[in-house]
Design a protein around this motif. Structure first.
Motif, PDB file in Angstrom:
ATOM      1  N   SER A  76       0.837  -1.195   0.000  1.00  8.54           N
ATOM      2  CA  SER A  76       0.000   0.000   0.000  1.00  8.54           C
ATOM      3  C   SER A  76       0.873   1.247   0.000  1.00  8.54           C
ATOM      4  N   VAL A  77       0.436   2.251  -0.725  1.00  3.67           N
ATOM      5  CA  VAL A  77       1.018   3.593  -0.650  1.00  3.67           C
ATOM      6  C   VAL A  77      -0.007   4.475   0.042  1.00  3.67           C
ATOM      7  N   ARG A  78       0.399   5.168   1.112  1.00  6.34           N
ATOM      8  CA  ARG A  78      -0.539   5.904   1.945  1.00  6.34           C
ATOM      9  C   ARG A  78      -0.128   7.367   2.088  1.00  6.34           C
ATOM     10  N   LEU A  79      -1.120   8.208   2.212  1.00  6.55           N
ATOM     11  CA  LEU A  79      -0.925   9.604   2.596  1.00  6.55           C
ATOM     12  C   LEU A  79      -1.759   9.838   3.846  1.00  6.55           C
ATOM     13  N   ASP A  80      -1.087  10.101   4.979  1.00  7.80           N
ATOM     14  CA  ASP A  80      -1.764  10.287   6.260  1.00  7.80           C
ATOM     15  C   ASP A  80      -1.614  11.723   6.734  1.00  7.80           C
ATOM     16  N   GLY A  81      -2.693  12.257   7.276  1.00 14.18           N
ATOM     17  CA  GLY A  81      -2.660  13.604   7.819  1.00 14.18           C
ATOM     18  C   GLY A  81      -3.741  13.796   8.856  1.00 14.18           C
ATOM     19  N   ASN A  82      -3.761  14.983   9.459  1.00 15.44           N
ATOM     20  CA  ASN A  82      -4.731  15.306  10.495  1.00 15.44           C
ATOM     21  C   ASN A  82      -5.473  16.586  10.147  1.00 15.44           C
ATOM     22  N   LEU A  83      -6.777  16.577  10.358  1.00 13.82           N
ATOM     23  CA  LEU A  83      -7.577  17.779  10.196  1.00 13.82           C
ATOM     24  C   LEU A  83      -7.670  18.545  11.518  1.00 13.82           C
ATOM     25  N   THR A  84      -7.731  17.821  12.635  1.00 11.59           N
ATOM     26  CA  THR A  84      -7.646  18.389  13.985  1.00 11.59           C
ATOM     27  C   THR A  84      -6.824  17.410  14.809  1.00 11.59           C
ATOM     28  N   ASN A  85      -6.664  17.691  16.089  1.00  8.68           N
ATOM     29  CA  ASN A  85      -5.909  16.771  16.946  1.00  8.68           C
ATOM     30  C   ASN A  85      -6.578  15.413  17.068  1.00  8.68           C
ATOM     31  N   ASP A  86      -7.898  15.358  16.876  1.00  7.06           N
ATOM     32  CA  ASP A  86      -8.639  14.111  17.050  1.00  7.06           C
ATOM     33  C   ASP A  86      -9.183  13.520  15.756  1.00  7.06           C
ATOM     34  N   LEU A  87      -9.056  14.244  14.663  1.00  7.57           N
ATOM     35  CA  LEU A  87      -9.636  13.801  13.391  1.00  7.57           C
ATOM     36  C   LEU A  87      -8.528  13.638  12.359  1.00  7.57           C
ATOM     37  N   SER A  88      -8.326  12.412  11.892  1.00  7.51           N
ATOM     38  CA  SER A  88      -7.256  12.119  10.936  1.00  7.51           C
ATOM     39  C   SER A  88      -7.844  11.539   9.660  1.00  7.51           C
ATOM     40  N   TYR A  89      -7.050  11.564   8.601  1.00  6.21           N
ATOM     41  CA  TYR A  89      -7.489  11.008   7.327  1.00  6.21           C
ATOM     42  C   TYR A  89      -6.368  10.185   6.713  1.00  6.21           C
TER      43      TYR A  89
END
Length: 273
Positions: A76-89
């Motif tokens: 898998s190739v992934r792109l991980d990030g956060n929109l807030t401290n508790d909400l990630s994508y």
């Protein structure tokens, strides 16, 4: 696309033998090892595994049992990030296949792209997931069907002394251009890891799956899958490990032909970069 010749094998394998490995990877739902502030930039990673495996039921059938060895790369190739401290994508693309040594009729491949949104609340992780999935007959030979999977999950980690328990509940509905592939699916998974020392662990992932097929010739079909395994894991580094596992799997169904049992043994090399 060669649809007619594929239908009978597809009816038998939809949600069958390899699906536990292919569709549900409990490590994908584990908590991040470190808190990442939401102002940080998204991060790319490549995550995967390679696993040569012996099975005593290569065709995943009740009556025509044949032993074989298959090879399964899963990357898998992934792109991980956060929109807030508790909400990630997470945005990802994943490719995997199973190539059998002798029973070539069991060869298959899956390619998918997807997105996941996860809310962390009081130690619980609630996820909404969408996947666009392509199932192939053979190793990316003929496209069998295309699906759109919509999923919701809840997961959490519990630590007791040197053991970690990671329950996961997952509900999926599959929309597909092949009527026989449309179905509901429920997964209940318990990841268990008992650390013996910083490098060695005993691991297990008991699994229950239930399927409710909704359309085509599979209308009314109900399957249940039970799986239990135990393995010994060695961590070469924080991002590379080797696990040797013995797994038993059994499927029940209201379609007698789809009932089977299977034993698998083999090592799996996991990596993340």
């Amino acid at each position: 696309m060669r649809r007619t010749g594929l239908l009978l094998p597809i009816f038998g394998l939809l949600g069958a033998g390899p699906s536990g490995a292919v569709d549900v990877d409990p490590t994908e739902f584990k908590a991040s090892t470190a808190a990442v502030p939401y102002i940080s930039a998204p991060a790319w990673s490549v995550v995967g595994s390679i696993s040569p495996t012996f099975t005593d039921n290569a065709l995943f059938t009740r009556d025509n049992r044949k032993s074989d060895i298959y090879y399964e790369p899963d990357v898998s190739v992934r792109l991980d990030g956060n929109l807030t401290n508790d909400l990630s994508y997470r945005l990802y693309a994943r490719s995997q296949y199973e190539a059998f040594s002798r029973e070539k009729d069991s060869n298959f491949a899956v390619a998918r792209v997807g997105a996941r949104l996860t809310e962390n609340w009081d130690g619980w992780r609630f996820s909404a997931i969408y996947e666009n999935r392509y199932d192939f007959d053979g190793i990316y030979r003929d496209l069998a069907f295309t699906s759109h999977d919509v999923m919701g999950s809840v997961a959490r980690d519990f630590r007791v002394s040197n053991a970690t328990f990671s329950p996961l509940l997952l509900l999926t509905y599959r929309f597909s251009d092949l009527a026989e592939a449309r179905r509901w699916r429920f997964d209940a998974v318990l990841g268990i890891e008992v650390k013996l020392d910083p490098r060695w662990s005993i691991v297990s992932t008991p699994l229950f799956e239930a399927y409710w097929f909704t359309d085509g010739l599979n209308t009314g079909r109900r399957d249940q899958l039970y799986s239990a395994d135990v393995g010994l894991k060695y961590n070469f580094a924080s991002n590379v490990s080797l696990t040797t596992t013995v797994l038993f799997e059994a499927r029940t169904s209201n379609v007698p032909l789809r009932r089977y049992r299977d034993v698998r043994i083999g090592p799996r090399l996991d990596f993340a970069f």
